[in-house]
Write an enzyme that holds these catalytic residues in place. Structure first.
Site, mmCIF file in Angstrom:
data_model
loop_
_atom_site.group_PDB
_atom_site.id
_atom_site.type_symbol
_atom_site.label_atom_id
_atom_site.label_comp_id
_atom_site.label_asym_id
_atom_site.label_seq_id
_atom_site.Cartn_x
_atom_site.Cartn_y
_atom_site.Cartn_z
ATOM 1 N N GLY A 1 -59.499 48.072 37.816
ATOM 2 C CA GLY A 1 -60.152 46.748 37.775
ATOM 3 C C GLY A 1 -60.467 46.290 36.412
ATOM 4 N N GLY B 1 -61.949 47.545 48.394
ATOM 5 C CA GLY B 1 -61.020 47.081 49.631
ATOM 6 C C GLY B 1 -61.194 45.612 49.911
ATOM 7 N N ASP C 1 -38.332 49.923 37.933
ATOM 8 C CA ASP C 1 -39.768 49.405 38.198
ATOM 9 C C ASP C 1 -40.209 49.904 39.289
ATOM 10 O OD1 ASP C 1 -42.150 48.634 37.235
ATOM 11 O OD2 ASP C 1 -41.492 46.320 37.276
ATOM 12 N N ASP C 2 -41.831 50.058 39.536
ATOM 13 C CA ASP C 2 -42.172 50.685 40.658
ATOM 14 C C ASP C 2 -42.007 49.643 41.739
ATOM 15 O OD1 ASP C 2 -44.776 48.735 40.496
ATOM 16 O OD2 ASP C 2 -44.779 49.856 38.527
#
Length: 514
Positions: free
Chosen positions: A28, A103, A367-368
């Site tokens: 973040g 979350g 790529d992921d």
């Protein structure tokens, strides 16, 4: 997705929390905060931006105490631009509590209404984390024996939180005058782990979203906090733990392994790095089925999350692996930037090509995942501009066709490039000559093969199966309308469009047919 820390130490924790948040910065970049406890007094500082920008020397000096929590924020509920929603949050009654949450609550609006009508509590922001804090505060008040709390009462309060809250939540909190509390939702969707450090003055404890924070801060990993479990560390540094959910089950978010977590983290006993290697191993089989291997000259990863998968894929197929993109590490992760225009602009600022790795070559970019497609489209254009004769694209994850409601910012189906498109259409949309996606079963296998008893996952953004069982098309419509500023439709509104129903085809709740 946010990063949380909680520490009970024998010396001041301000520097420890700062260093830990720096390690969790990838989770973040919108805001950061630290709260410390000195006796019965909380000290709190939080603000917008990166950890290094939020905390100056004067701020650190104003955070005394041997117990504290920290938070780095990536907005999922509330506003990216409302810094009143930075965490930790504080409530003064009962006892005084500060809380950090990773979350997303899926019944936050219902709880907010209950807080006002039944519990007589005011929620000041649009953050579901403030709702969660007030639910915990109310349950502590109900469980307390007059003005006193004991360990049983604290665990009883967490059980009350589990009964009332739905969604994903990993939580660290301090109860003034009592100690450090950490707990995880009954499905274990978001990760939470703790470790300890033995000192001459006694045992210190650290709770973190990822094990990498324990490693870098010199703590020995003890174990993951179980789904539904609560851990409480009192002011005498005695650790207490108890299962507080009636029917807990392991169903971690599989996107943590794909993208969110650092590769040097271990989540629920599974190395993220090894899981990504396995993803590449299985993806290689799929690539070989769809693209002639002798038509690929080089495999190039999209930094950074896809590197292990691309490396393993190249090794299995016997194709050279090369670094074709250089990353500017002083630009944030584009996936978690708040606006589409900002994401698009940042791709060119973040990546630059190594021209000789592309010129005259047929390249396979790995790529992921592909979420909105903005980054993928820009990267394909960059590869062609650098001289690639053909550009193939492979994703270590399946198509993202559904919103994630458990703490990842994918709230609208219209933003997802895979919504309503076939693989060939997506390839055309991003400008690739061919596109190969990982199969959902293979993705799950990449984790299960490393821990055989971990067989259930929240993979809702891929398969539309929402593990908490409370998500339907009406919920998704309401979330999207709220994001766009439109009023939500009533649940029995016959004007709901057929196209909207088709967009959530296959949506299910906790594995049950909807």
């Amino acid at each position: 997705m946010c990063g949380i820390l909680g520490v009970m130490a024998t010396t001041p924790v301000n520097q420890l929390l700062y260093d830990g948040l720096m390690v969790l910065q990838h989770r973040g970049q919108d805001a950061a905060g630290i709260a410390t406890a000195e006796g019965n007094t909380f000290h709190l500082h939080k603000g917008p931006g990166l950890v290094r920008d939020v905390f100056r020397t004067r701020n650190m000096r104003a955070l005394p105490g041997n117990c504290g929590i920290g938070h780095v924020r990536y907005p999922t509920a509330g506003s990216a631009y409302n810094f009143a929603e930075a965490q930790p949050f504080y409530v003064n009654s009962p006892f005084g509590i500060v809380l950090g949450h990773n979350g997303n609550l899926t019944n936050a609006e219902q709880l907010k209404d209950e807080m006002f009508r039944l519990d007589r509590r005011h929620i000041n922001t649009n953050s579901d984390s403030e709702v969660l804090l007030n639910v915990l505060a109310h349950e502590l008040q109900s469980a307390a024996h007059g003005y006193e709390l004991d360990v049983d009462s604290i665990f009883q309060a967490v059980a009350g939180v589990h009964r009332r809250c739905r969604g994903a939540y990993a939580v660290v909190a301090i109860i003034a005058g009592y100690g450090l509390l950490a707990f995880r939702d009954p499905h274990g969707i978001r990760p939470l782990i703790y470790g300890q450090n033995e000192t001459a003055e006694g045992t210190e404890y650290l709770v973190s979203s990822e094990s990498v924070a324990l490693d870098t801060l010199g703590f020995q990993v003890v174990r993951d906090i179980e789904p539904g479990e609560a851990v409480f560390i009192d002011l005498n540094h005695q650790l207490h733990s108890r299962q507080c959910a009636q029917q807990p089950m392991y169903a971690p978010c599989i996107f943590e392994y794909v993208y969110l977590a650092r590769p040097d983290t271990v989540i629920d006993g599974v190395s993220v790095y090894e899981a990504r290697l396995a993803m590449g191993e299985l993806l290689a089989d799929k690539v070989a089925q769809h693209i002639p291997v002798d038509e690929i000259d080089v495999v190039i990863p999209i930094p950074d999350s896809s590197r292990p998968s691309a490396m393993q894929l190249a090794q299995k197929l016997g194709i050279p692996f090369r670094e074709g993109f250089v990353k500017n590490r002083y630009v944030g992760r584009t996936f978690i930037m708040p606006g589409q225009a900002m994401r698009k602009k940042s791709v060119r600022q973040k990546l630059n090509t190594v021209g000789q790795e592309f010129k005259g070559k047929r390249v396979l970019l790995v790529d992921d995942s592909i979420v909105r497609g903005t980054t993928s489209r820009e990267i394909v254009e960059m590869a062609r501009a650098a001289g690639a004769t053909r550009v193939y694209f492979a994703s270590a994850a399946p198509p993202v066709r559904f919103p994630n409601v458990y703490g990842i910012d994918m709230p609208t189906r219209s933003e997802l490039i895979a919504t309503g498109r076939s693989d060939a259409q997506i390839a055309a949309e991003i400008g690739a000559d061919a596109l190969v996606y990982q199969d959902i079963d293979a993705l799950k296998q990449s984790v299960t093969m490393l821990r055989s008893d971990l067989t259930v996952f929240d993979a809702s953004c891929f398969d539309g199966c929402y593990i908490t069982g409370d998500i339907d098309s009406y919920y998704l419509d309401a979330a999207e309308n709220k994001r766009s500023g439109k009023p939500a439709k009533s649940g029995d509104d016959e004007s709901d469009s057929r196209s909207s129903e088709q967009m959530v085809l296959g949506l299910s709740n906790g594995g049950q047919e909807s």
